[in-house]
Motif scaffolding. Structure first.
Motif, PDB file in Angstrom:
ATOM      1  N   UNK A 240      -7.509   6.158   2.910  1.00 16.83           N
ATOM      2  CA  UNK A 240      -8.241   5.263   3.892  1.00 16.83           C
ATOM      3  C   UNK A 240      -8.389   6.080   5.146  1.00 16.83           C
ATOM      4  N   UNK A 241      -7.225   6.350   5.771  1.00 17.96           N
ATOM      5  CA  UNK A 241      -7.195   7.227   6.802  1.00 17.96           C
ATOM      6  C   UNK A 241      -8.180   8.509   7.000  1.00 17.96           C
ATOM      7  N   UNK A 242      -8.274   9.238   5.952  1.00 17.44           N
ATOM      8  CA  UNK A 242      -9.159  10.448   5.577  1.00 17.44           C
ATOM      9  C   UNK A 242     -10.672   9.860   5.692  1.00 17.44           C
ATOM     10  N   UNK A 243     -10.940   8.710   4.905  1.00 17.88           N
ATOM     11  CA  UNK A 243     -12.283   8.022   5.191  1.00 17.88           C
ATOM     12  C   UNK A 243     -12.687   7.598   6.599  1.00 17.88           C
ATOM     13  N   UNK A 244     -11.783   7.035   7.083  1.00 21.53           N
ATOM     14  CA  UNK A 244     -12.158   6.699   8.599  1.00 21.53           C
ATOM     15  C   UNK A 244     -12.284   8.034   9.520  1.00 21.53           C
ATOM     16  N   UNK A 245     -11.536   8.844   9.180  1.00 21.63           N
ATOM     17  CA  UNK A 245     -11.670   9.972  10.198  1.00 21.63           C
ATOM     18  C   UNK A 245     -13.054  10.991   9.620  1.00 21.63           C
ATOM     19  N   UNK A 246     -13.315  11.114   8.343  1.00 22.66           N
ATOM     20  CA  UNK A 246     -14.533  11.767   8.122  1.00 22.66           C
ATOM     21  C   UNK A 246     -15.839  10.954   8.554  1.00 22.66           C
TER      22      UNK A 246
ATOM     23  N   UNK B 275       0.807  -1.326  -0.042  1.00 21.69           N
ATOM     24  CA  UNK B 275       0.163  -0.013  -0.109  1.00 21.69           C
ATOM     25  C   UNK B 275       1.009   1.030  -0.175  1.00 21.69           C
ATOM     26  N   UNK B 276       0.642   2.192  -0.776  1.00 19.58           N
ATOM     27  CA  UNK B 276       1.607   3.309  -0.928  1.00 19.58           C
ATOM     28  C   UNK B 276       0.940   4.466  -0.048  1.00 19.58           C
ATOM     29  N   UNK B 277       1.536   5.589   0.014  1.00 19.41           N
ATOM     30  CA  UNK B 277       1.223   6.555   1.168  1.00 19.41           C
ATOM     31  C   UNK B 277       0.012   7.395   0.645  1.00 19.41           C
ATOM     32  N   UNK B 278      -0.351   7.551  -0.647  1.00 20.63           N
ATOM     33  CA  UNK B 278      -1.670   8.034  -1.085  1.00 20.63           C
ATOM     34  C   UNK B 278      -2.713   7.350  -0.622  1.00 20.63           C
ATOM     35  N   UNK B 279      -2.734   6.083  -0.962  1.00 20.33           N
ATOM     36  CA  UNK B 279      -3.773   5.118  -0.694  1.00 20.33           C
ATOM     37  C   UNK B 279      -4.052   5.136   0.833  1.00 20.33           C
TER      38      UNK B 279
END
Length: 95
Positions: free
Chosen positions: A9-15, A1-5
């Motif tokens: 994913x982290x932004x999705x969980x946060x939102x 998994x690269x940094x962008x993905x």
């Protein structure tokens, strides 16, 4: 998994967590619990497992622009029309 993905994913969980919390506050401390349920259900779009389940069931993925528009709608509805800060004050007073 690269940094962008990983960041997406982290932004999705946060939102998802933030918008779910807004839905819960509106469910229990608002004058319209169905509005809170509606916001909570909309927040499920942001969680990566639910997004993947939606993609598997329908064959479609939800585009990022649509997620941004949905997030802006949730913020507008809860901050402007829904008076979120007043409901948070009510929540804090009940503890």
């Amino acid at each position: 998994m690269n940094n962008r993905s990983f960041a997406i994913i982290l932004l999705g969980w946060l939102c998802g967590i933030v918008f779910s919390a807004i839905g819960v506050v509106n469910m229990f401390w608002g004058n319209d619990p169905l509005f809170g349920v509606f916001l909570f259900l909309l927040s499920l779009v942001y969680y990566p497992p639910f997004h993947e389940l939606f993609r598997k069931l329908t064959g479609y993925r939800i585009h990022g622009v649509l997620k941004v528009a949905l997030g802006l709608f949730i913020l507008w509805a809860s901050l402007g029309v829904g008076e979120l800060f007043n409901k948070i004050d009510l929540m804090l007073q009940s503890f």
